[in-house]
Design an enzyme around this catalytic site. Structure first.
Site, mmCIF file in Angstrom:
data_model
loop_
_atom_site.group_PDB
_atom_site.id
_atom_site.type_symbol
_atom_site.label_atom_id
_atom_site.label_comp_id
_atom_site.label_asym_id
_atom_site.label_seq_id
_atom_site.Cartn_x
_atom_site.Cartn_y
_atom_site.Cartn_z
ATOM 1 C CG PHE A 9 -1.838 1.252 1.166
ATOM 2 C CD1 PHE A 9 -3.004 1.215 0.420
ATOM 3 C CD2 PHE A 9 -1.508 2.426 1.816
ATOM 4 C CE1 PHE A 9 -3.836 2.337 0.347
ATOM 5 C CE2 PHE A 9 -2.326 3.541 1.746
ATOM 6 C CZ PHE A 9 -3.498 3.497 1.007
ATOM 7 C CG ASP A 17 5.934 3.977 1.541
ATOM 8 O OD1 ASP A 17 5.922 4.756 2.522
ATOM 9 O OD2 ASP A 17 4.945 3.767 0.821
ATOM 10 C CE LYS A 25 0.116 7.033 6.640
ATOM 11 N NZ LYS A 25 -1.179 7.631 6.299
#
Length: 429
Positions: free
Chosen positions: A145, A232, A273
């Site tokens: 994801f 990531d 984030k």
């Protein structure tokens, strides 16, 4: 004038009528957050065990980030990159030194940073590795994801995210996660490969954790085949897994450490984030000069990327992680949490498996992914004062803010245990 909300029911109804139905949230309407707590519009208090998908590692409305935001918002918020501003340079210096890279390309959202890393890797492949133009390949993992843009869903195997959004972007090879044999075969069979894009821990897939030496061996394979390793760490980075980054492995230091043997240095590091502590969309792509130098003016950018407001917020958010030793706290609390959940698994057949690193954890519910059991448990957790959310049907992810205390963690474990054992009792009856 904005309509005043008087009840959760009213707020949910407004969303249903006027908003696109692209999410399926729990039936709770939040109005306030502080530290590890959230409150709904009726005034009920909850422990937050999702942290906005790990975006609020520093806790909700951290006063230091709030002060930085207010100060910068009253001075200068946006110039675009048509001009310099007096915060971007200091931010770039701070974040590159913090993570140990030469250069940073600032962006806004996580998926923007992923797209940026893909573009950099492809351009590096054509200009530095010598891959024929239009032939570059990037290896990805199954059940990944990395966001929901057209390019990213092109290499997803989540049909719910893909179906009827084609045609898809070519140039990707998907292999099983945590499978070095498959990685070696893909690199060997596709010499035009420019990068391996990987989540060190697959968060959205249900907190899938790799073998201890997986990232280290993956890095070695990439080096042998002149291929970039793209990490990531949008969800796993910035203290969440008990280290500054998940690629830091077993190191509990509070920053880039040249001596740590378990550190796997990615060629491109992707962050988002918690880089802003939940106050503002901020993401970043970090790399060393031989890679980042392929990008020239006019080839990539963003109106808001590198804006002074986001830059000032990000500096403060990173300072808090280091000053408050949030990585170490996540490491200590995560160990206790998994121990508590493993004890619960001995008492309840509903808990099939416990896994995670630091304060990124999950329990696999002993039911099919198509069942509503995990959802029903999360609704019951909400009723008992704790907010969590299922992923992939029968998995519940638990990721509280890293500012949580040991006492608060045990209180949360008590709530989880009470809720799941109540399901056990209901089934017996």
């Amino acid at each position: 004038m904005m309509q005043e909300i008087s009840s959760s029911k009213e707020a949910i109804q407004l969303e249903h009528i006027h908003g696109a139905h692209n999410y399926h949230p729990l039936p709770v309407v939040l109005t306030k957050g502080e530290g590890v707590f959230l409150w709904d519009v009726e005034g009920k208090k909850y422990f937050d065990f999702l942290s906005a998908y790990s975006a609020v590692n520093q806790g909700h409305c951290h006063p230091r980030i709030k002060e930085a935001l207010i100060a910068q918002a009253g001075t200068l918020t946006l110039t675009s990159r048509a001009f310099h501003n007096d915060v971007l340079g200091p931010y770039e210096k701070y974040i590159t030194e913090y993570f140990g890279f030469d250069k940073v390309l600032p962006m806004n959202t996580g998926v923007e940073a992923v797209e940026t890393a893909i573009k950099i890797a492809r351009k590096w492949g054509y200009e530095k590795k010598g891959v024929p133009e239009q032939q570059a390949k990037i290896i990805v993992a199954e059940n990944n994801f990395h966001g929901r843009t057209t390019t990213v869903i092109s290499f997803s195997n989540d049909e719910n995210a893909r179906k009827n959004f084609g045609p898809y972007t070519p140039g990707f090879i998907r292999i099983p996660y945590n499978d070095l044999t498959a990685l070696k075969a893909a690199l060997t069979n596709h010499p035009e490969t420019v990068a391996f894009l990987i989540e060190p821990i697959q968060g959205e897939a249900g907190v899938n954790t790799p073998d201890e030496d997986y990232m280290m061996q993956a890095k070695k394979l990439c080096q042998e085949h002149q291929t970039l390793l793209l990490a990531d760490e949008i969800q796993t980075g910035i203290g969440r897994t008990g280290s500054l980054l998940a690629v830091c492995g077993n190191c509990s230091c509070e920053g880039h450490c040249e001596k740590q043997e378990s550190y796997v240095e990615p060629d491109i590091l992707i962050l988002g984030k918690a880089l802003s502590g939940g106050f503002f969309p901020v993401s970043a792509v970090l790399a060393n000069n031989p890679i980042m130098e392929v990008i020239h003016p006019g080839q990539h950018g963003s109106t808001f990327g590198g804006n002074p407001l986001g830059a000032k917020i990000a500096i403060t958010a990173l300072e808090i992680v280091r000053d408050e030793k949030l990585s170490q706290n996540a490491r200590a609390l995560g160990k206790v949490f998994r121990e508590r959940m493993e004890l619960l698994a001995e008492k309840s057949h509903w808990v099939k498996l416990v896994r995670g690193w630091g304060l990124l954890n999950a329990i696999v519910i002993n039911d099919s992914p198509d069942s509503s059991t995990a959802w029903d448990i999360c609704v019951a957790l909400k009723d008992n004062g704790l907010l969590a959310k299922p992923t992939h049907g029968n998995i519940i992810r638990f990721a509280p803010p890293l500012v949580m205390s040991m006492e608060e963690l045990h209180s949360c474990c008590d709530i989880i245990e009470k809720t799941i054992l109540a399901f056990e009792k209901t089934e017996v009856e």
